[in-house]
Design an enzyme around this catalytic site. Sequence first.
Site, PDB file in Angstrom:
ATOM      1  N   ASN A  86       4.725  -0.412 -11.321  1.00  0.00           N
ATOM      2  CA  ASN A  86       4.722  -0.902 -12.697  1.00  0.00           C
ATOM      3  C   ASN A  86       6.109  -1.336 -13.138  1.00  0.00           C
ATOM      4  OD1 ASN A  86       2.100  -0.148 -12.558  1.00  0.00           O
ATOM      5  ND2 ASN A  86       2.293   1.665 -13.847  1.00  0.00           N
TER       6      ASN A  86
ATOM      7  N   HIS B 172       8.514  -3.091  -8.008  1.00  0.00           N
ATOM      8  CA  HIS B 172       8.332  -4.494  -8.425  1.00  0.00           C
ATOM      9  C   HIS B 172       9.218  -4.882  -9.592  1.00  0.00           C
ATOM     10  CE1 HIS B 172       4.075  -4.353  -6.425  1.00  0.00           C
ATOM     11  NE2 HIS B 172       5.052  -4.512  -5.546  1.00  0.00           N
TER      12      HIS B 172
ATOM     13  N   CYS C  81      20.219 -13.213 -13.376  1.00  0.00           N
ATOM     14  CA  CYS C  81      20.794 -14.559 -13.322  1.00  0.00           C
ATOM     15  C   CYS C  81      20.375 -15.219 -12.008  1.00  0.00           C
ATOM     16  CB  CYS C  81      22.322 -14.474 -13.410  1.00  0.00           C
ATOM     17  SG  CYS C  81      23.113 -16.079 -13.218  1.00  0.00           S
TER      18      CYS C  81
ATOM     19  N   CYS D 273      22.025 -17.316 -18.763  1.00  0.00           N
ATOM     20  CA  CYS D 273      23.077 -16.320 -18.529  1.00  0.00           C
ATOM     21  C   CYS D 273      24.260 -16.585 -19.472  1.00  0.00           C
ATOM     22  CB  CYS D 273      23.520 -16.399 -17.065  1.00  0.00           C
ATOM     23  SG  CYS D 273      24.858 -15.288 -16.671  1.00  0.00           S
TER      24      CYS D 273
ATOM     25  N   CYS E 180      27.496 -17.542 -17.083  1.00  0.00           N
ATOM     26  CA  CYS E 180      27.639 -18.796 -16.322  1.00  0.00           C
ATOM     27  C   CYS E 180      26.698 -19.903 -16.785  1.00  0.00           C
ATOM     28  CB  CYS E 180      27.441 -18.529 -14.828  1.00  0.00           C
ATOM     29  SG  CYS E 180      25.721 -18.217 -14.391  1.00  0.00           S
TER      30      CYS E 180
ATOM     31  N   GLY F 126      -3.990   5.128 -10.011  1.00  0.00           N
ATOM     32  CA  GLY F 126      -4.150   3.894 -10.782  1.00  0.00           C
ATOM     33  C   GLY F 126      -3.691   2.630 -10.106  1.00  0.00           C
TER      34      GLY F 126
ATOM     35  N   SER G 153      -5.029  -0.486  -7.305  1.00  0.00           N
ATOM     36  CA  SER G 153      -6.138  -1.031  -6.515  1.00  0.00           C
ATOM     37  C   SER G 153      -5.810  -1.006  -5.027  1.00  0.00           C
ATOM     38  CB  SER G 153      -6.458  -2.467  -6.964  1.00  0.00           C
ATOM     39  OG  SER G 153      -5.295  -3.262  -6.856  1.00  0.00           O
TER      40      SER G 153
ATOM     41  N   ASN H 177      -8.441   7.604  -9.544  1.00  0.00           N
ATOM     42  CA  ASN H 177      -8.818   6.243  -9.932  1.00  0.00           C
ATOM     43  C   ASN H 177     -10.294   6.257 -10.355  1.00  0.00           C
ATOM     44  OD1 ASN H 177      -9.442   3.353  -9.846  1.00  0.00           O
ATOM     45  ND2 ASN H 177      -7.598   3.132  -8.605  1.00  0.00           N
TER      46      ASN H 177
HETATM   47  C1  BJW Z   1      -7.132   3.390 -13.614  1.00  0.00           C
HETATM   48  C2  BJW Z   1      -7.346   3.415 -14.941  1.00  0.00           C
HETATM   49  C3  BJW Z   1      -7.015   4.667 -15.529  1.00  0.00           C
HETATM   50  C4  BJW Z   1      -7.918   1.428 -14.386  1.00  0.00           C
HETATM   51  N1  BJW Z   1      -6.549   5.658 -14.737  1.00  0.00           N
HETATM   52  N2  BJW Z   1      -6.685   4.282 -12.795  1.00  0.00           N
HETATM   53  C5  BJW Z   1       0.413  -8.124   4.277  1.00  0.00           C
HETATM   54  C6  BJW Z   1      -0.931  -8.431   4.327  1.00  0.00           C
HETATM   55  C7  BJW Z   1      -1.498  -9.292   3.382  1.00  0.00           C
HETATM   56  C8  BJW Z   1      -0.720  -9.873   2.400  1.00  0.00           C
HETATM   57  C9  BJW Z   1       0.604  -9.572   2.354  1.00  0.00           C
HETATM   58  C10 BJW Z   1       1.158  -8.713   3.272  1.00  0.00           C
HETATM   59  N3  BJW Z   1       2.487  -8.565   2.964  1.00  0.00           N
HETATM   60  C11 BJW Z   1       2.767  -9.327   1.899  1.00  0.00           C
HETATM   61  C12 BJW Z   1       1.636  -9.949   1.509  1.00  0.00           C
HETATM   62  C13 BJW Z   1       1.526 -10.868   0.360  1.00  0.00           C
HETATM   63  C14 BJW Z   1       1.458 -10.191  -0.961  1.00  0.00           C
HETATM   64  C15 BJW Z   1       0.175  -9.362  -1.046  1.00  0.00           C
HETATM   65  O1  BJW Z   1       0.148  -8.169  -0.883  1.00  0.00           O
HETATM   66  N4  BJW Z   1      -0.932 -10.010  -1.363  1.00  0.00           N
HETATM   67  C16 BJW Z   1      -2.220  -9.315  -1.485  1.00  0.00           C
HETATM   68  C17 BJW Z   1      -2.734  -9.497  -2.906  1.00  0.00           C
HETATM   69  C18 BJW Z   1      -3.138  -9.854  -0.451  1.00  0.00           C
HETATM   70  N5  BJW Z   1       2.611  -9.348  -1.181  1.00  0.00           N
HETATM   71  C19 BJW Z   1       3.765  -9.856  -1.571  1.00  0.00           C
HETATM   72  O2  BJW Z   1       3.913 -11.059  -1.730  1.00  0.00           O
HETATM   73  C20 BJW Z   1       4.908  -8.899  -1.796  1.00  0.00           C
HETATM   74  N6  BJW Z   1       6.065  -9.352  -1.090  1.00  0.00           N
HETATM   75  C21 BJW Z   1       6.269  -9.130   0.205  1.00  0.00           C
HETATM   76  O3  BJW Z   1       5.564  -8.389   0.856  1.00  0.00           O
HETATM   77  O4  BJW Z   1       7.346  -9.803   0.723  1.00  0.00           O
HETATM   78  C22 BJW Z   1       7.419  -9.991   2.137  1.00  0.00           C
HETATM   79  C23 BJW Z   1       6.372 -11.026   2.541  1.00  0.00           C
HETATM   80  C24 BJW Z   1       6.146 -12.131   1.772  1.00  0.00           C
HETATM   81  C25 BJW Z   1       5.158 -13.068   2.136  1.00  0.00           C
HETATM   82  C26 BJW Z   1       4.383 -12.842   3.263  1.00  0.00           C
HETATM   83  C27 BJW Z   1       4.597 -11.702   4.023  1.00  0.00           C
HETATM   84  C28 BJW Z   1       5.603 -10.779   3.660  1.00  0.00           C
HETATM   85  C29 BJW Z   1       5.295  -8.873  -3.254  1.00  0.00           C
HETATM   86  C30 BJW Z   1       4.225  -8.332  -4.129  1.00  0.00           C
HETATM   87  C31 BJW Z   1       4.649  -8.474  -5.582  1.00  0.00           C
HETATM   88  C32 BJW Z   1       3.526  -8.078  -6.539  1.00  0.00           C
HETATM   89  N7  BJW Z   1       3.885  -8.514  -7.838  1.00  0.00           N
HETATM   90  C33 BJW Z   1       3.019  -8.151  -8.954  1.00  0.00           C
HETATM   91  C34 BJW Z   1       3.610  -8.764 -10.225  1.00  0.00           C
HETATM   92  C35 BJW Z   1       4.850  -7.999 -10.662  1.00  0.00           C
HETATM   93  C36 BJW Z   1       5.488  -8.596 -11.860  1.00  0.00           C
HETATM   94  C37 BJW Z   1       4.589  -8.620 -13.067  1.00  0.00           C
HETATM   95  O5  BJW Z   1       4.007  -7.597 -13.475  1.00  0.00           O
HETATM   96  O6  BJW Z   1       4.481  -9.675 -13.643  1.00  0.00           O
HETATM   97  O7  BJW Z   1       2.963  -6.731  -9.076  1.00  0.00           O
HETATM   98  S1  BJW Z   1       1.322  -8.623  -8.720  1.00  0.00           S
HETATM   99  C38 BJW Z   1       0.631  -7.176  -9.438  1.00  0.00           C
HETATM  100  O8  BJW Z   1      -0.054  -6.405  -8.435  1.00  0.00           O
HETATM  101  C39 BJW Z   1       1.837  -6.322  -9.887  1.00  0.00           C
HETATM  102  C40 BJW Z   1       1.371  -4.947  -9.526  1.00  0.00           C
HETATM  103  O9  BJW Z   1       2.489  -4.091  -9.415  1.00  0.00           O
HETATM  104  C41 BJW Z   1       0.650  -5.171  -8.226  1.00  0.00           C
HETATM  105  C42 BJW Z   1      -0.325  -4.087  -7.875  1.00  0.00           C
HETATM  106  O10 BJW Z   1      -1.334  -3.996  -8.837  1.00  0.00           O
HETATM  107  P1  BJW Z   1      -1.873  -2.562  -9.278  1.00  0.00           P
HETATM  108  O11 BJW Z   1      -0.797  -1.803  -9.924  1.00  0.00           O
HETATM  109  O12 BJW Z   1      -2.560  -1.927  -8.150  1.00  0.00           O
HETATM  110  O13 BJW Z   1      -2.888  -2.975 -10.441  1.00  0.00           O
HETATM  111  P2  BJW Z   1      -4.405  -3.469 -10.323  1.00  0.00           P
HETATM  112  O14 BJW Z   1      -4.733  -4.132 -11.589  1.00  0.00           O
HETATM  113  O15 BJW Z   1      -4.629  -4.222  -9.089  1.00  0.00           O
HETATM  114  O16 BJW Z   1      -5.241  -2.129 -10.186  1.00  0.00           O
HETATM  115  C43 BJW Z   1      -5.345  -1.209 -11.253  1.00  0.00           C
HETATM  116  C44 BJW Z   1      -6.132  -0.004 -10.759  1.00  0.00           C
HETATM  117  O17 BJW Z   1      -6.123   0.965 -11.768  1.00  0.00           O
HETATM  118  C45 BJW Z   1      -7.590  -0.310 -10.421  1.00  0.00           C
HETATM  119  O18 BJW Z   1      -7.911   0.259  -9.162  1.00  0.00           O
HETATM  120  C46 BJW Z   1      -8.370   0.418 -11.530  1.00  0.00           C
HETATM  121  O19 BJW Z   1      -9.615   0.940 -11.092  1.00  0.00           O
HETATM  122  C47 BJW Z   1      -7.431   1.521 -11.878  1.00  0.00           C
HETATM  123  N8  BJW Z   1      -7.518   2.040 -13.244  1.00  0.00           N
HETATM  124  N9  BJW Z   1      -7.825   2.262 -15.428  1.00  0.00           N
HETATM  125  C48 BJW Z   1      -6.392   5.443 -13.399  1.00  0.00           C
HETATM  126  N10 BJW Z   1      -7.167   4.884 -16.842  1.00  0.00           N
END
Ligand code: BJW
Length: 254
Positions: A104, A121, A129, A150, A153, A190, A192, A216
């Site tokens: 988060n 993240h 910058c 910035c 700069c 929490g 996915s 979850n």
């Molecule tokens: C509750 C609840 C309650 C509801 N109590 N629970 C290997 C394999 C495949 C793909 C890749 C890989 N390696 C890299 C990738 C690509 C990509 C990726 O993973 N894509 C997949 C989607 C397929 N990853 C990246 O690009 C990452 N970079 C990287 O690995 O660099 C090297 C590289 C690059 C390219 C290729 C290969 C290697 C970077 C990932 C950056 C993610 N950024 C975001 C945005 C951040 C900024 C912003 O907020 O604006 O991060 S995307 C978004 O998803 C955000 C979150 O941190 C992240 C995860 O989401 P999260 O937290 O799990 O939320 P939700 O909504 O998905 O789930 C919520 C959950 O809560 C649900 O399960 C509900 O049931 C539950 N819930 N209420 C408890 N009350």
Amino acid sequence: MDIQTELTPLIHILRKTSRVTVLTGAGISAESGIPTFRGEEGLWKTYRAEELATLAAFIRNPKLVWEWYDWRRGIIGSKEYNAGHEVLSRWEKLFPTFHVITQNIDGLHQKAGSRNILELHGNIWKLRCTKEETVIEDHSTPLNEFPPHCLDCGALLRPHVVWFGESLDASILQSAFALSSSCEVMFVVGTSAVVQPAASLPIAAANAGATVVEVNPDPTPLTPYVDYSFRGKAGEILPVIDGKLSFSNPDEEK
Ligand code: BJW
């Protein structure tokens, strides 16, 4: 099996545990009123990640991307931490080694009092910058300028967050894997568990012999690999675990 029955063996484990690591995702902040990304009410239902959460999108239209982040800063800034964040902040004092690894960017763990936090993240209150890579903290909502620049700069500032296709900070990621593979118990709260590399952390913990506990309301791709899976909201389940931990005999106090 009801939660109280399922909890008893976990409480016995936790009582003997000194190293606990927690991975959190957007779900822990859902009860604070901050939208998650996926699912029926998630941000990605209304907004396209490719247009708002990639470097290409920012280069194409920095003003649009900043307007979206400014809107989210407005929401996040008006919210408070919830019972789930509170329990994790308390556990930092309860377990000798306790760390939160969060995906988060909302800063609510810090607001709740947690100190041992790795932000995988980034943080929505930080701006970076694009030329000098310097990071500043700015809590103003709305921002004074769209897009902001910035002060040193004049280059564009970007949100200090990790977008799709961008690498995570190498030292933070290294520490996150070290904390995952050295803990005795890992809570996964929490998330996915679909975004890499964060989703690999609980697998690293399980492979190293840790007890993995998922909290979850819905099953995730991780569910088949965890030892305990509590189906419910973080703000409800974590206080139940916390309450039971504080009783002297978990078998009697139900
Ligand atoms: C509750 C609840 C309650 C509801 N109590 N629970 C290997 C394999 C495949 C793909 C890749 C890989 N390696 C890299 C990738 C690509 C990509 C990726 O993973 N894509 C997949 C989607 C397929 N990853 C990246 O690009 C990452 N970079 C990287 O690995 O660099 C090297 C590289 C690059 C390219 C290729 C290969 C290697 C970077 C990932 C950056 C993610 N950024 C975001 C945005 C951040 C900024 C912003 O907020 O604006 O991060 S995307 C978004 O998803 C955000 C979150 O941190 C992240 C995860 O989401 P999260 O937290 O799990 O939320 P939700 O909504 O998905 O789930 C919520 C959950 O809560 C649900 O399960 C509900 O049931 C539950 N819930 N209420 C408890 N009350």
